[in-house]
Design an enzyme around this catalytic site. Structure first.
Site, PDB file in Angstrom:
ATOM      1  N   GLY A   1       0.869  -1.175   0.000  1.00 26.64           N
ATOM      2  CA  GLY A   1       0.000   0.000   0.000  1.00 26.64           C
ATOM      3  C   GLY A   1       0.901   1.217   0.000  1.00 26.64           C
TER       4      GLY A   1
ATOM      5  N   ASP B   1      -0.549   4.940  -6.751  1.00 25.04           N
ATOM      6  CA  ASP B   1       0.802   4.805  -6.211  1.00 25.04           C
ATOM      7  C   ASP B   1       1.667   6.006  -6.546  1.00 25.04           C
ATOM      8  OD1 ASP B   1      -0.285   1.950  -6.345  1.00 25.04           O
ATOM      9  OD2 ASP B   1       1.498   1.780  -5.105  1.00 25.04           O
TER      10      ASP B   1
END
Lengths: 338, 338
Positions: free
Chosen positions: A50, A228
């Site tokens: 994550g 991201d």
């Protein structure tokens, strides 16, 4: 370092532990982090994953390393190594650069610990900020499709896209969540399904290949995904499969939104072509975990991420603003950052 | 029945055996078919799969049952049961209706065996016909993306889409094949990769979620897929994921072709909305085979097929013609069948 606790990271009495996400949903195994090398290995293995959480975890690992008494040289080497653990998510570089600035200013263990705590606390607040921004967009009776995992497991707080979904459900605006399983590493099937189950949010799991049919059937009112790295022009990298989903959402006229904290925006990166994409081992495609179902002799393509051009974005949901897709290409992010 | 042999079906000395496709690619296990009930179970479990092969196998099972000496009543019951083993692929109904016509005309075991042999032999010829039609479309240096398995394992011959790819590669027109793994049952990762490996055709495996990126990178010159049922207007059902791939191919301007024998065309079905779509067990999405990775409590969506509208078809490659997409909606198939 003060005590910290999130769904997948804990600091207690100065000791850092992480929830090994490769073992979810069936085993909730906490791993004591031995040092920066160990954290790099945990990040590469996706035990810690994550984009925001990787940054938070790397900062905490470096602070713990400083608190163990090592000197500046070893800290700088550890920082450089942590910074390169994964190439695509920019939050890791962002967090490491903050820690690096403290080091460069002559900060010691206490200053590094304070910075790591700040990175953690700010991430928690950023998550709530994104959720509040998203809430302003949601109508009633929304059914949201998401990809990969962008929840409490991916951040120090409630999550990015999944955090917004959680608050939207709590507010009664979202009535159902569809979760792509997200091959090859099944973050949707394993992690998002686990989080949604724990939160009691009504959901349905699907293979990535079924999303287009779901959209065609009119079952989805909105697609929310994490990111991201967001380039200056609004192109963004996210887990592979996000781009295909954006194409499908556009084809079916369904609004498509990346949800990201400001720490994911990389103004130094002009556009998606400049975002490095991590290639991973083909065995991840030939099977999953210890299991194999494809011939070992078959070569496999395994980019971990793809880039979605801002032209396919309805709006980008940040912690501080919602930026319409058409403004992303006109420098809206640079203005927000200025 | 005379001896018959294809990649996944064999009749020798009147005894029918099938290659259990659920055990590929690692185990090449042949199973003796005990009777029609057993064949129904093998079809439902996908031990026998592929729209054309299901029809061929059901016909052979019925002929073998007749040769074992059972009477007309039992044969009619077995035929009715076989005909409903799976709802989407029309080849099964087509083959059973041929066998039913023989029965209705008073045909006995010898006549049924001859019809089953004809169904087999015609399928072999239809495969070569499709490949010859496809060859007329191919340029040089083609890189083809395919979904699911439509090869020797799916037919009595070389296959539909994968048969065309094989002949295209042998002719030097196709230089590389990209194979979607095809979740949930991984027919691409297990079966197409196995067939391509056996044939020595250069190939790369990918997860379904990576196809859009591959198309965007310009690595694919053409998409070829099979079909389980083609409606009169050219809409067609195929393995779930095909529709999303068609949307993505259109978005990237890459030609998209279903490849099907005439036995897959169902002129009685006006359009895609009239094709029944089989829903399968959610455990297929929560894992694969004996393996589970998603929470058992998470509901799953599991349509086995989706429908691609003819508007997304560049041309339909049949054994007897190549029909441009824009003509499909104007009754071209009815004219071909008339």
């Amino acid at each position: 370092m003060k005590d910290l606790r999130s769904l997948a990271l804990e600091v207690r009495d100065g000791r850092l532990r992480i929830l090994d996400q490769t073992r979810l949903p069936f085993d909730e195994a906490w791993v004591a982090v031995e040092g920066p090398d160990h954290m790099v290995a945990l990040i590469r293995a996706l035990s810690v994953r994550g984009a925001p959480l990787i940054g938070v975890a790397a900062a905490a690992a470096l602070a713990a390393f400083a608190e163990s008494g090592v000197g500046g040289e070893a800290l700088r080497a550890a920082l450089a190594e942590l910074r390169q653990a994964r190439p695509t998510a920019v939050n890791l570089m962002w967090a490491m650069d903050r820690m690096g600035a403290v080091l460069a200013a002559g900060g010691g263990a206490a200053a590094l610990a304070a910075e790591a705590e700040a990175v953690f606390d700010e991430d928690v607040a950023l998550c709530e900020g994104m959720a509040a921004q998203a809430l302003g967009l949601l109508g009633s009776g929304e059914a949201v499709l998401t990809h990969c995992n962008s929840g409490g497991l991916a951040t120090a707080g409630i999550g990015t896209a999944l955090g917004a979904i959680r608050r939207g459900w709590e507010a009664g605006r979202i009535v159902h969540v569809y979760a792509d399983e997200t091959r090859p590493l099944l973050q949707g099937g394993r992690l998002t399904a686990w989080e949604l189950g724990k939160l009691g949010i009504p959901h349905t799991l699907l293979t990535d290949s079924m999303a287009a049919l779901l959209l065609r059937e009119g079952r989805v009112t909105r697609v929310l995904v994490g990111a991201d790295r967001v380039a200056a022009n609004g192109d963004f990298a996210n887990k592979v499969g996000t781009y295909g989903l954006a194409v499908q959402a556009r084809h079916h006229g369904v609004p498509f939104h990346p949800v990201a904290p400001w720490s994911t925006v990389d103004l130094a990166c002009p556009d998606g072509a400049a975002i490095p994409i991590e290639a991973r081992d083909g065995d991840e495609v030939r099977g999953y975990g210890p299991w194999r179902w494809a011939p070992a002799a078959s070569p496999a393509y395994n980019p971990a991420f793809d880039v979605t051009p801002s032209a396919l974005v309805t709006s980008l949901i940040l912690d501080r603003a919602v930026v319409p897709g058409e403004e992303l290409g006109r420098g809206a992010l640079a203005k927000l950052g200025g």
